[in-house]
Motif scaffolding. Structure first.
Motif, PDB file in Angstrom:
ATOM      1  N   MET A 159       0.893  -1.175  -0.061  1.00 51.27           N
ATOM      2  CA  MET A 159      -0.092   0.049  -0.079  1.00 51.27           C
ATOM      3  C   MET A 159       0.909   1.193  -0.003  1.00 51.27           C
ATOM      4  N   THR A 160       1.899   1.498  -0.863  1.00 53.76           N
ATOM      5  CA  THR A 160       2.773   2.578  -0.681  1.00 53.76           C
ATOM      6  C   THR A 160       1.883   3.815  -1.261  1.00 53.76           C
ATOM      7  N   ASP A 161       0.721   3.888  -1.900  1.00 51.19           N
ATOM      8  CA  ASP A 161      -0.076   5.059  -2.351  1.00 51.19           C
ATOM      9  C   ASP A 161      -1.112   5.232  -1.304  1.00 51.19           C
ATOM     10  N   SER A 162      -1.112   4.647  -0.260  1.00 51.70           N
ATOM     11  CA  SER A 162      -2.092   4.832   0.785  1.00 51.70           C
ATOM     12  C   SER A 162      -1.852   6.070   1.805  1.00 51.70           C
ATOM     13  N   LEU A 163      -2.985   6.793   2.257  1.00 49.13           N
ATOM     14  CA  LEU A 163      -2.903   7.920   3.007  1.00 49.13           C
ATOM     15  C   LEU A 163      -3.084   7.182   4.466  1.00 49.13           C
ATOM     16  N   LEU A 164      -3.163   5.939   4.843  1.00 46.11           N
ATOM     17  CA  LEU A 164      -3.456   5.411   6.003  1.00 46.11           C
ATOM     18  C   LEU A 164      -2.968   4.145   6.148  1.00 46.11           C
ATOM     19  N   TRP A 165      -1.898   4.177   7.220  1.00 42.05           N
ATOM     20  CA  TRP A 165      -0.963   3.076   7.580  1.00 42.05           C
ATOM     21  C   TRP A 165      -1.476   2.449   8.768  1.00 42.05           C
ATOM     22  N   LYS A 166      -1.550   1.024   8.967  1.00 37.48           N
ATOM     23  CA  LYS A 166      -1.412   0.500  10.267  1.00 37.48           C
ATOM     24  C   LYS A 166      -0.077   0.130  10.769  1.00 37.48           C
ATOM     25  N   ILE A 167       0.224   0.472  11.931  1.00 37.47           N
ATOM     26  CA  ILE A 167       1.359  -0.089  12.645  1.00 37.47           C
ATOM     27  C   ILE A 167       1.306  -1.007  13.546  1.00 37.47           C
ATOM     28  N   ASN A 168       1.640  -2.214  13.391  1.00 38.92           N
ATOM     29  CA  ASN A 168       1.790  -3.327  14.325  1.00 38.92           C
ATOM     30  C   ASN A 168       3.139  -3.450  14.938  1.00 38.92           C
ATOM     31  N   ARG A 169       3.135  -3.770  16.227  1.00 37.92           N
ATOM     32  CA  ARG A 169       4.286  -3.961  16.885  1.00 37.92           C
ATOM     33  C   ARG A 169       4.167  -5.020  18.053  1.00 37.92           C
ATOM     34  N   ASP A 170       4.832  -5.933  18.150  1.00 40.48           N
ATOM     35  CA  ASP A 170       4.443  -6.990  19.228  1.00 40.48           C
ATOM     36  C   ASP A 170       4.231  -6.347  20.683  1.00 40.48           C
ATOM     37  N   ASN A 171       3.354  -6.886  21.357  1.00 42.55           N
ATOM     38  CA  ASN A 171       3.023  -6.609  22.706  1.00 42.55           C
ATOM     39  C   ASN A 171       2.471  -4.942  22.734  1.00 42.55           C
ATOM     40  N   PHE A 172       2.169  -4.499  21.722  1.00 47.17           N
ATOM     41  CA  PHE A 172       1.385  -2.995  21.657  1.00 47.17           C
ATOM     42  C   PHE A 172       0.259  -3.049  20.850  1.00 47.17           C
ATOM     43  N   PRO A 173      -0.813  -2.333  21.332  1.00 42.86           N
ATOM     44  CA  PRO A 173      -1.847  -2.173  20.366  1.00 42.86           C
ATOM     45  C   PRO A 173      -1.585  -1.450  19.001  1.00 42.86           C
ATOM     46  N   PRO A 174      -2.361  -1.792  18.167  1.00 48.45           N
ATOM     47  CA  PRO A 174      -2.101  -1.262  16.932  1.00 48.45           C
ATOM     48  C   PRO A 174      -2.227   0.416  16.816  1.00 48.45           C
ATOM     49  N   SER A 175      -1.366   0.987  16.119  1.00 49.33           N
ATOM     50  CA  SER A 175      -1.439   2.467  15.816  1.00 49.33           C
ATOM     51  C   SER A 175      -1.509   2.556  14.339  1.00 49.33           C
TER      52      SER A 175
END
Length: 165
Positions: A1-17
């Protein structure tokens, strides 16, 4: 999704950002904030805009957009044709426009009477606040202004010139 304005950031042991790329103007005839963005704001605890300008009096914002040096003239950074186009597009009186830092001229050139007063950023910030989210900011207004002030006026003007091509 390189052309997306919205990105989901996942990291172990943290809720998504989520990271949503916004713009500092808002022409709802061209861009509408997707309903999904509001639902995502509803789902998070903290809303983190670039900055929270609600904390800054409008007069201070305006004062940081202009140059008080009596020898300064925006016109000195543009040829006559470009300056006339900027003046026309900004629909701002010459004596007022002439004191603006070049960086802020582009936003004046992109407004018209049909555009709402709020930017995408501000609309989302107000929404997050209205639904009780904790609002923090990535950088303060002062930090933003200092970064802009570190760009020489000539370079700021060149950015405007390139955007007019």
């Amino acid at each position: 999704m390189t052309d997306s304005l919205l990105w989901k950031i996942n990291r172990d042991n943290f809720p998504p950002s989520f990271l949503f790329g916004t713009i500092h103007i808002y022409d709802s005839t061209v861009f509408r904030i997707p309903e999904m963005i509001y639902r995502l704001i509803d789902s998070v605890d903290i809303y983190l805009p670039e900055s929270d300008t609600r904390r800054v009096p409008y007069g201070e914002i305006r004062n940081r957009m202009i140059v008080t040096d009596p020898d300064y003239s925006l016109k000195n950074f543009f040829d006559d044709k470009s300056y006339a186009e900027i003046l026309s597009l900004s629909e701002t009186e010459t004596d007022i426009l002439d004191k603006y830092k070049p960086f802020f001229v582009s936003s004046l050139m992109m407004t018209d009477e049909n555009m709402p007063d709020d930017s995408v950023d501000f609309e989302l910030l107000n929404y997050a606040s209205s639904v009780g989210k904790t609002v923090c900011e990535l950088e303060s207004f002062e930090e933003q202004m200092n970064a802009i002030d570190n760009i020489p006026y000539r370079e700021q003007a060149e950015i405007i010139e390139r955007s007019m091509l």
